[in-house]
Design a protein around this motif. Sequence first.
Motif, mmCIF file in Angstrom:
data_model
loop_
_atom_site.group_PDB
_atom_site.id
_atom_site.type_symbol
_atom_site.label_atom_id
_atom_site.label_comp_id
_atom_site.label_asym_id
_atom_site.label_seq_id
_atom_site.Cartn_x
_atom_site.Cartn_y
_atom_site.Cartn_z
ATOM 1 N N ASP A 114 48.291 5.836 76.326
ATOM 2 C CA ASP A 114 49.203 6.542 77.205
ATOM 3 C C ASP A 114 50.604 6.662 76.620
ATOM 4 O OD1 ASP A 114 47.477 7.205 79.171
ATOM 5 O OD2 ASP A 114 48.232 5.801 80.676
ATOM 6 N N SER A 115 51.074 5.586 76.047
ATOM 7 C CA SER A 115 52.462 5.638 75.576
ATOM 8 C C SER A 115 52.612 6.677 74.474
ATOM 9 C CB SER A 115 52.954 4.267 75.141
ATOM 10 O OG SER A 115 52.015 3.666 74.301
ATOM 11 N N ALA A 116 51.629 6.743 73.586
ATOM 12 C CA ALA A 116 51.690 7.777 72.551
ATOM 13 C C ALA A 116 51.639 9.162 73.198
ATOM 14 C CB ALA A 116 50.536 7.619 71.573
ATOM 15 N N ALA A 117 50.809 9.299 74.215
ATOM 16 C CA ALA A 117 50.700 10.593 74.896
ATOM 17 C C ALA A 117 52.038 10.973 75.536
ATOM 18 C CB ALA A 117 49.604 10.535 75.954
ATOM 19 N N VAL A 118 52.708 9.975 76.087
ATOM 20 C CA VAL A 118 54.021 10.236 76.675
ATOM 21 C C VAL A 118 54.989 10.723 75.594
ATOM 22 C CG1 VAL A 118 56.041 9.117 77.685
ATOM 23 C CG2 VAL A 118 53.777 8.690 78.640
ATOM 24 N N GLY A 119 54.930 10.067 74.436
ATOM 25 C CA GLY A 119 55.768 10.507 73.322
ATOM 26 C C GLY A 119 55.469 11.952 72.959
ATOM 27 N N VAL A 120 54.198 12.276 72.953
ATOM 28 C CA VAL A 120 53.789 13.644 72.633
ATOM 29 C C VAL A 120 54.400 14.625 73.639
ATOM 30 C CG1 VAL A 120 51.813 15.219 72.626
ATOM 31 C CG2 VAL A 120 51.637 12.996 71.492
ATOM 32 N N ILE A 121 54.252 14.292 74.910
ATOM 33 C CA ILE A 121 54.760 15.197 75.943
ATOM 34 C C ILE A 121 56.264 15.385 75.814
ATOM 35 C CG2 ILE A 121 55.175 15.400 78.429
ATOM 36 C CD1 ILE A 121 52.433 14.356 78.951
ATOM 37 N N LYS A 122 56.948 14.282 75.533
ATOM 38 C CA LYS A 122 58.409 14.370 75.404
ATOM 39 C C LYS A 122 58.795 15.353 74.304
ATOM 40 C CE LYS A 122 60.156 10.323 77.646
ATOM 41 N NZ LYS A 122 61.455 10.512 78.287
ATOM 42 N N THR A 123 58.082 15.264 73.206
ATOM 43 C CA THR A 123 58.383 16.176 72.104
ATOM 44 C C THR A 123 58.046 17.619 72.481
ATOM 45 O OG1 THR A 123 58.054 14.479 70.441
ATOM 46 C CG2 THR A 123 57.818 16.762 69.728
ATOM 47 N N LEU A 124 56.898 17.799 73.096
ATOM 48 C CA LEU A 124 56.490 19.150 73.485
ATOM 49 C C LEU A 124 57.547 19.773 74.399
ATOM 50 C CD1 LEU A 124 52.666 18.716 74.205
ATOM 51 C CD2 LEU A 124 53.806 19.494 72.120
ATOM 52 N N LYS A 125 58.057 18.956 75.317
ATOM 53 C CA LYS A 125 59.059 19.477 76.245
ATOM 54 C C LYS A 125 60.345 19.839 75.512
ATOM 55 C CE LYS A 125 59.371 17.468 80.418
ATOM 56 N NZ LYS A 125 59.391 16.316 81.371
ATOM 57 N N LYS A 126 60.656 19.052 74.523
ATOM 58 C CA LYS A 126 61.871 19.334 73.756
ATOM 59 C C LYS A 126 61.779 20.716 73.128
ATOM 60 C CE LYS A 126 63.517 17.196 69.845
ATOM 61 N NZ LYS A 126 63.501 15.962 69.033
ATOM 62 N N PHE A 127 60.601 21.071 72.707
ATOM 63 C CA PHE A 127 60.416 22.380 72.073
ATOM 64 C C PHE A 127 59.956 23.436 73.062
ATOM 65 C CE2 PHE A 127 60.079 19.523 68.392
ATOM 66 C CZ PHE A 127 61.040 20.108 67.578
ATOM 67 N N ASN A 128 60.054 23.091 74.343
ATOM 68 C CA ASN A 128 59.676 24.035 75.390
ATOM 69 C C ASN A 128 58.259 24.573 75.273
ATOM 70 O OD1 ASN A 128 61.994 24.095 77.041
ATOM 71 N ND2 ASN A 128 63.067 25.164 75.371
ATOM 72 N N ILE A 129 57.385 23.734 74.811
ATOM 73 C CA ILE A 129 55.983 24.133 74.754
ATOM 74 C C ILE A 129 55.387 23.972 76.144
ATOM 75 C CG2 ILE A 129 53.774 23.704 73.643
ATOM 76 C CD1 ILE A 129 55.458 23.858 71.346
#
Lengths: 342, 342
Positions: free
Chosen positions: A252-267
């Motif tokens: 989960d924590s890695a997935a959260v990291g993934v989501i955070k990055t995706l949001k940063k790039f407005n994906i």
Amino acid sequence: MKKEVVTLKKLAQILDLSTSTISRALNDHPDISEVTIKKVKHLAQSMNYVPNIFAKGFRKHKTNIIGVVVPNITHYFTTTIVRGILEEAAIKGYRVIISESNNDVIKQTEMLNTMIQFGVDGILASLTKMTRDVDSVLQTLNTSPLILFDKVSSKIPCTQITINDEEAAYSAIEHLINIGKKRIAIIKEREFSYNSEKRYAGYLRALKDHNIDVDKKIIISVDDISLQQGKRMANHLLSMKKKPDAIFAITDSAAVGVIKTLKKFNIKIPDEMAVVGYSNSRLSTVIEPNLTTVNQPGETIGKNAVKYLIEEIESNADTITNKMIEIKGTLIIRDSTFKSLK
Amino acid sequence: MKKEVVTLKKLAQILDLSTSTISRALNDHPDISEVTIKKVKHLAQSMNYVPNIFAKGFRKHKTNIIGVVVPNITHYFTTTIVRGILEEAAIKGYRVIISESNNDVIKQTEMLNTMIQFGVDGILASLTKMTRDVDSVLQTLNTSPLILFDKVSSKIPCTQITINDEEAAYSAIEHLINIGKKRIAIIKEREFSYNSEKRYAGYLRALKDHNIDVDKKIIISVDDISLQQGKRMANHLLSMKKKPDAIFAITDSAAVGVIKTLKKFNIKIPDEMAVVGYSNSRLSTVIEPNLTTVNQPGETIGKNAVKYLIEEIESNADTITNKMIEIKGTLIIRDSTFKSLK
DNA sequence: TATTTTTATGCAATCGTTTGCGGGAACGTT
DNA sequence: AACGTTCCCGCAAACGATTGCATAAAAATA
């Protein structure tokens, strides 16, 4: 300050019986008459008699203590297991001593030894990540009943309790495929990790069953699977020409990291990129969008671990049993893969 | 399967000494000559002699076990304390048995009793929320060294270890005032809770020191301080004519609930409404905006608790000591109160 | 009634370690 | 030479519960 301590001898004096009779009465020995048993038990109760554990343990070589070794006590999933262990152990009349190995193999060995020296009746262990050298574990297995849970190892012939990682991962990937994803990345662990490998196997099998080619470029292995690594690997995946359309992070924590990055790039999640985690930790409903993940029933694992361990302890057979118990984890679908119409 | 067990007697036979001499030699008794001590220790080492804990505990009425009772083992903050406890206890040669009261006073009483019966040398406890009736705790205090941590009670005269809640809350509120907030709401617990009251006191003092009137309408008390309650109370606060411009939730999870609601209504954080939590849990950096909160050094608390407890145990004075130890929590400023220019 | 069997209980040893007390040997002091 | 110290060490009891064996009392049988 010290309470007057009630011993067998005291009870014996009061009832004008011998300590042996008292002892037998309390243990329902057939030699003792019903009347006496009643009388003794009653007095014991009313005087709040408690057998001295150490005299007992000393005499019978049994301590009613089970030892637990975990790599990291602060992980939510681990604590839910511990909760199950405590609950079941209490019911069965066992006490639990806990140690944390901090993912340090040396410490882990030390702790296993300490526990045995200390005289625990059995040990429940979740292994450190890098337990390659299983000698020390094998050695404790020779001296004491031992059951592994969660982080187990196929090299050790004892009962092991895990989530059905392979299947759970399979269903996660299948779900991604069902919502139309075709290029699914996975972020897994590099170090040999039983769980990671199982989930990876599920990933592979699901792709195969649905005739999707495996692309090694989007199979990412990292040393420590953390939120930071999730971020970093998402960056990496986004930098690729042929980007994935979904990411399965085995934590989960890695997935959260993934989501955070995706949001940063407005994906857009899940349209452009779906994300699945593993554990159903608290983070998964705090992050937005809420994370699709696999729920792992920790308490059930803990309870089962204790049950099987006590079974081994009390059977006191000299043979080593090795059942493989799989507890079902279930996929929980949330917004990171499936936008509900609310 | 069973190892041949090495006892004092065996060593005595080999060296042609008495068991008493062996025992004393191993314990560096001044009556024993250096030569003998060396000889004995050497043999003991080489034969891997381990004293039988139960014979020892039986004889000395000392178990080298400390009992820990916590309301909820799955709380992150609690686990960090437990980690500190385990670490320090291991260093000092103590084992730790843990119980979870599940915030059930009856269970808590039972557990305290069980631990004493079991023969722990001392107890570390964090009390359930509703421990109004402290009789049972007082009773265990009479029979065993006891130290309270985190969730303590002023009604119990023993050493207690807490965060400096009052000050930490004060600094949190002061920070809100410094960034220009004038109408600061607080979400606290209704049930008598030592921590909640302390934080509330800090809130009041900060307002007073900065000449801000207290408005009871925006002082919210809830039964259980949870994410759900955070959401609900944020709704409530938003429905008011004179809305607050900042909310201090005395728990991170409640603060997360607050933020979630604010976001639902598109309230700008922190400009329209600033939010502060308490605990620095993992959630605080997952929620967006990241939560300003008070970091509580759990490990330090745990280590100190063990330190003071062992001190009491080994001093075996009959007097009850009651120091009040405060560990410093520090405010961590994040985006929910202060937009950094990044 | 005498004998055997059953029932219920007590005696005493045991587990491994610690510790108060006692004592022999070596040395020093008059 | 007689006595007091000091230094080492052993004897034996103790901790509280369990258990093999013995045994007294009661019941059953001859």
